[in-house]
Design a protein around this motif. Structure first.
Motif, mmCIF file in Angstrom:
data_model
loop_
_atom_site.group_PDB
_atom_site.id
_atom_site.type_symbol
_atom_site.label_atom_id
_atom_site.label_comp_id
_atom_site.label_asym_id
_atom_site.label_seq_id
_atom_site.Cartn_x
_atom_site.Cartn_y
_atom_site.Cartn_z
ATOM 1 N N PHE A 13 0.845 -1.183 0.000
ATOM 2 C CA PHE A 13 0.000 0.000 0.000
ATOM 3 C C PHE A 13 0.887 1.242 0.000
ATOM 4 O O PHE A 13 1.904 1.279 0.690
ATOM 5 N N ALA A 14 0.495 2.235 -0.768
ATOM 6 C CA ALA A 14 1.280 3.463 -0.856
ATOM 7 C C ALA A 14 1.230 4.218 0.469
ATOM 8 O O ALA A 14 0.212 4.242 1.156
ATOM 9 N N LEU A 15 2.352 4.823 0.820
ATOM 10 C CA LEU A 15 2.449 5.615 2.043
ATOM 11 C C LEU A 15 2.380 7.092 1.692
ATOM 12 O O LEU A 15 3.110 7.567 0.828
ATOM 13 N N ASP A 16 1.486 7.805 2.363
ATOM 14 C CA ASP A 16 1.355 9.244 2.150
ATOM 15 C C ASP A 16 1.159 9.887 3.522
ATOM 16 O O ASP A 16 0.821 9.213 4.490
ATOM 17 N N ARG A 17 1.360 11.186 3.603
ATOM 18 C CA ARG A 17 1.265 11.882 4.886
ATOM 19 C C ARG A 17 0.696 13.268 4.672
ATOM 20 O O ARG A 17 1.135 14.000 3.782
ATOM 21 N N ASN A 18 -0.300 13.601 5.471
ATOM 22 C CA ASN A 18 -0.951 14.897 5.363
ATOM 23 C C ASN A 18 0.036 16.014 5.714
ATOM 24 O O ASN A 18 0.706 15.941 6.745
ATOM 25 N N PRO A 19 0.123 17.057 4.893
ATOM 26 C CA PRO A 19 1.086 18.137 5.195
ATOM 27 C C PRO A 19 0.718 18.925 6.452
ATOM 28 O O PRO A 19 1.552 19.682 6.969
ATOM 29 N N HIS A 20 -0.503 18.756 6.952
ATOM 30 C CA HIS A 20 -0.928 19.477 8.155
ATOM 31 C C HIS A 20 -0.601 18.710 9.434
ATOM 32 O O HIS A 20 -1.088 19.083 10.510
ATOM 33 N N ALA A 21 0.229 17.661 9.346
ATOM 34 C CA ALA A 21 0.553 16.845 10.525
ATOM 35 C C ALA A 21 1.136 17.666 11.676
ATOM 36 O O ALA A 21 0.710 17.490 12.827
ATOM 37 N N PRO A 22 2.105 18.548 11.453
ATOM 38 C CA PRO A 22 2.637 19.329 12.590
ATOM 39 C C PRO A 22 1.565 20.158 13.283
ATOM 40 O O PRO A 22 1.534 20.250 14.518
ATOM 41 N N GLU A 23 0.673 20.765 12.500
ATOM 42 C CA GLU A 23 -0.422 21.534 13.096
ATOM 43 C C GLU A 23 -1.322 20.618 13.914
ATOM 44 O O GLU A 23 -1.766 20.984 15.017
ATOM 45 N N ALA A 24 -1.602 19.412 13.390
ATOM 46 C CA ALA A 24 -2.451 18.463 14.116
ATOM 47 C C ALA A 24 -1.819 18.071 15.441
ATOM 48 O O ALA A 24 -2.510 17.956 16.462
ATOM 49 N N GLU A 25 -0.507 17.876 15.454
ATOM 50 C CA GLU A 25 0.188 17.521 16.696
ATOM 51 C C GLU A 25 0.054 18.647 17.728
ATOM 52 O O GLU A 25 -0.229 18.399 18.907
ATOM 53 N N LEU A 52 0.320 10.799 17.702
ATOM 54 C CA LEU A 52 -0.961 10.388 17.134
ATOM 55 C C LEU A 52 -1.449 11.338 16.049
ATOM 56 O O LEU A 52 -2.242 10.938 15.183
ATOM 57 N N GLY A 53 -0.979 12.580 16.072
ATOM 58 C CA GLY A 53 -1.263 13.466 14.952
ATOM 59 C C GLY A 53 -0.648 12.945 13.671
ATOM 60 O O GLY A 53 -1.243 13.042 12.588
ATOM 61 N N ASP A 54 0.549 12.373 13.788
ATOM 62 C CA ASP A 54 1.186 11.767 12.615
ATOM 63 C C ASP A 54 0.411 10.550 12.134
ATOM 64 O O ASP A 54 0.255 10.330 10.921
ATOM 65 N N LEU A 55 -0.071 9.718 13.073
ATOM 66 C CA LEU A 55 -0.850 8.540 12.673
ATOM 67 C C LEU A 55 -2.114 8.974 11.933
ATOM 68 O O LEU A 55 -2.482 8.375 10.909
ATOM 69 N N ALA A 56 -2.780 10.002 12.433
ATOM 70 C CA ALA A 56 -3.958 10.523 11.732
ATOM 71 C C ALA A 56 -3.569 11.056 10.354
ATOM 72 O O ALA A 56 -4.304 10.872 9.369
ATOM 73 N N ALA A 57 -2.420 11.709 10.270
ATOM 74 C CA ALA A 57 -1.969 12.280 8.995
ATOM 75 C C ALA A 57 -1.646 11.198 7.984
ATOM 76 O O ALA A 57 -1.838 11.388 6.776
ATOM 77 N N GLU A 64 -8.681 18.065 5.324
ATOM 78 C CA GLU A 64 -8.419 19.460 5.691
ATOM 79 C C GLU A 64 -8.127 19.510 7.195
ATOM 80 O O GLU A 64 -8.455 18.593 7.938
ATOM 81 N N PRO A 65 -7.465 20.592 7.649
ATOM 82 C CA PRO A 65 -6.904 20.593 9.010
ATOM 83 C C PRO A 65 -7.903 20.288 10.123
ATOM 84 O O PRO A 65 -7.605 19.513 11.034
ATOM 85 N N ASP A 66 -9.094 20.906 10.098
ATOM 86 C CA ASP A 66 -10.020 20.699 11.210
ATOM 87 C C ASP A 66 -10.454 19.246 11.324
ATOM 88 O O ASP A 66 -10.558 18.698 12.426
#
Length: 387
Positions: A13-25, A52-57, A64-66
C-alpha cells in the motif's frame, strides 16, 4: 546481538502523509491540556511520544486541518482511555464502572453532564461535531462499536470474576478476536465515513464482504503495532504485581508476539517472524475481500456516484491506515531505541522466553484458556462474524 528493532514489514500500500501533521500535533496537545486529560506527570510525555497526529496524517493524507485534528483527537481519546484506566495499577472494578457510567451516555447522545469527568467531556467535544452530520443508523452503530471497544480495552480487574464459559474454546484465535476490538479500529472505520463526507449503505456496511475487509484490516493494524512494539514492551513485567502473575522481572505477554512466544514456547525472535508471516497472510485476505466487496456492490451503490465515492474513500483510508501504522510504529520504535540505547537486552529476553520466562495477565489467560476451561468472547454484541 539482536538488532534494536525487527525488520521492516513490506506492505503493498502506498504511504502518504498529510502536510498538516505538525499543526495536528500542536492542536492535539492543546486539546488534551484544555480537557484536563493529562492527569499525571508522564501523561503528556507519553501522548507527545505517541505522535498520534502523525498517525492521523498517515491515515487521511488529504483531509483538511479541522477534520484531521478531529480524527487525531478520537485516536488520542482511545489512547488516553487505555493509558488512564487499563494499566494494572488503575484496573479496578470501581474505576472501570465509573468510566463506563460516564462515557456510555455520551456515546448515546453526544452530550455530557456538566459534572462528568474529563474523559466524558472530551468525548462529547468530539461527538458534538460528528453526530449532527450523521444519520441515526450510523450513530447507533457507532455507539455499539465504541462501547464494545471500551469493554475490550478495559478487561476485568485482577482477581475479578472470570469470564463465563461459552460454547467455543479459547486459544490464540480467541485472543486475536479480543485484540481486534481492543485496538479501536472499528469505531475509526465508522469515523472514516464521516471523513469521507457521507455514509455507507447499511447493506454494504453490514454485509459479509465488508465485514471480512474490516476484520482483516484491523488485524493488520493491531498486529503491525504489536510487531514493532514487542521488543520495547518485553521486560516490562517488573512492578506489575498481581496483574502479571509473574515472578520478579518476568516478561509479561500482552501483545501478539508475546502471546505466540508464550503459547508456542519459542523465543521472541521466532514469534516475531510468525507474526510477520501472519500479517502478510491477513494482507492477502484483505485484498481478496476487497475484490469481493468492490466487485459485489449493490445496485443502489452502483447507481449512486456519491455512495460509490464514499466506499472508495473508506477503502482508501484502510489502505492508508495499514501503511501508516507500519511507518508510524517503526518510527516510534526507532525513537525509543535511540533514547534507551541497545544494550543487548534482546539476547537475554530471547533466552528467557525460550526458558518459559514469559507470563500473561489473567485476562489473557482467560482468552487463551490456559487453565483448561473454555473462555468466552463477548464481541457478538457488535454483530461481527467469525473470521
Amino acid at each position: 546481538m539482536v538488532e534494536a528493532h525487527p525488520p521492516r514489514i513490506p506492505l503493498p500500500f502506498a504511504l502518504d502523509r498529510n502536510p498538516h501533521a505538525p499543526e495536528a500535533e500542536r492542536r492535539l496537545l492543546d486539546w488534551a491540556r484544555r480537557h484536563d486529560l493529562l492527569d499525571h506527570a508522564d501523561a503528556e510525555k507519553r501522548l507527545v511520544g505517541a505522535r498520534l497526529g502523525d498517525l492521523a496524517a498517515y491515515t487521511h493524507p488529504d483531509a483538511e486541518p479541522d477534520r484531521l485534528v478531529l480524527y487525531a483527537q478520537f485516536i488520542a481519546w482511545q489512547f488516553l482511555t487505555h493509558d488512564r484506566y487499563a494499566e494494572p495499577d488503575e484496573r479496578t472494578a470501581t474505576g472501570r464502572e465509573h468510566l463506563t457510567a460516564q462515557v456510555e451516555p455520551v456515546y448515546r447522545t453526544g452530550r455530557v453532564d456538566p459534572a462528568a469527568g474529563p474523559m466524558a467531556r472530551a468525548l462529547a467535544d468530539i461527538l458534538g461535531r460528528v453526530y449532527p452530520a450523521m444519520s441515526a443508523d450510523w450513530r447507533e452503530r457507532f455507539v455499539v462499536e465504541g462501547l464494545e471497544t471500551l469493554r475490550h480495552v478495559l478487561p476485568r480487574p485482577p482477581g475479578g470474576p472470570r469470564t463465563a464459559g461459552r460454547d467455543h474454546a479459547g486459544g490464540v484465535e480467541a485472543y486475536v478476536r479480543h485484540r481486534r476490538f481492543a485496538c479501536g479500529q472499528f469505531p475509526c472505520l465508522l469515523l472514516d465515513e464521516y471523513m469521507a463526507g457521507g455514509e455507507l449503505p447499511v447493506m454494504i456496511r453490514d454485509g459479509a464482504a465488508y465485514d471480512d475487509v474490516r476484520n482483516a484490516q484491523a488485524d493488520v493494524v493491531s498486529w503491525t503495532s504489536d510487531y514493532y512494539a514487542s521488543r520495547d514492551s518485553a521486560g516490562s513485567g517488573a512492578g506489575r504485581g498481581a496483574d502479571s502473575g509473574a515472578g520478579s522481572g518476568a516478561d509479561v505477554a500482552t501483545d501478539l508476539v508475546g502471546v505466540l512466544a508464550y503459547t508456542e514456547h519459542v523465543g521472541r525472535a521466532h514469534a516475531e517472524s510468525a507474526v510477520a508471516a501472519r500479517i502478510q497472510d491477513r494482507v492477502a485476505d484483505f485484498l481478496s475481500a476487497r475484490r469481493e466487496l468492490q466487485g459485489g456492490k449493490s445496485a443502489a451503490a452502483l447507481a449512486d456516484p456519491a455512495t460509490d465515492l464514499v466506499l472508495r474513500r473508506c477503502v482508501s483510508a484502510m489502505h492508508h491506515r495499514m501503511a501508516g501504522t507500519e511507518a508510524w510504529a517503526w518510527e516510534n520504535v526507532r525513537s525509543i531505541d535511540r533514547r534507551r540505547g541497545a544494550d543487548g537486552a534482546g539476547d537475554a529476553r530471547s533466552a528467557r522466553d525460550a526458558e518459559g520466562g514469559l507470563r500473561v495477565p489473567e485476562f489473557v489467560e482467560d482468552l487463551l484458556d490456559v487453565r483448561g476451561r473454555p473462555r468466552g468472547w463477548d464481541g457478538g454484541a457488535a454483530g461481527h462474524r467469525w473470521p
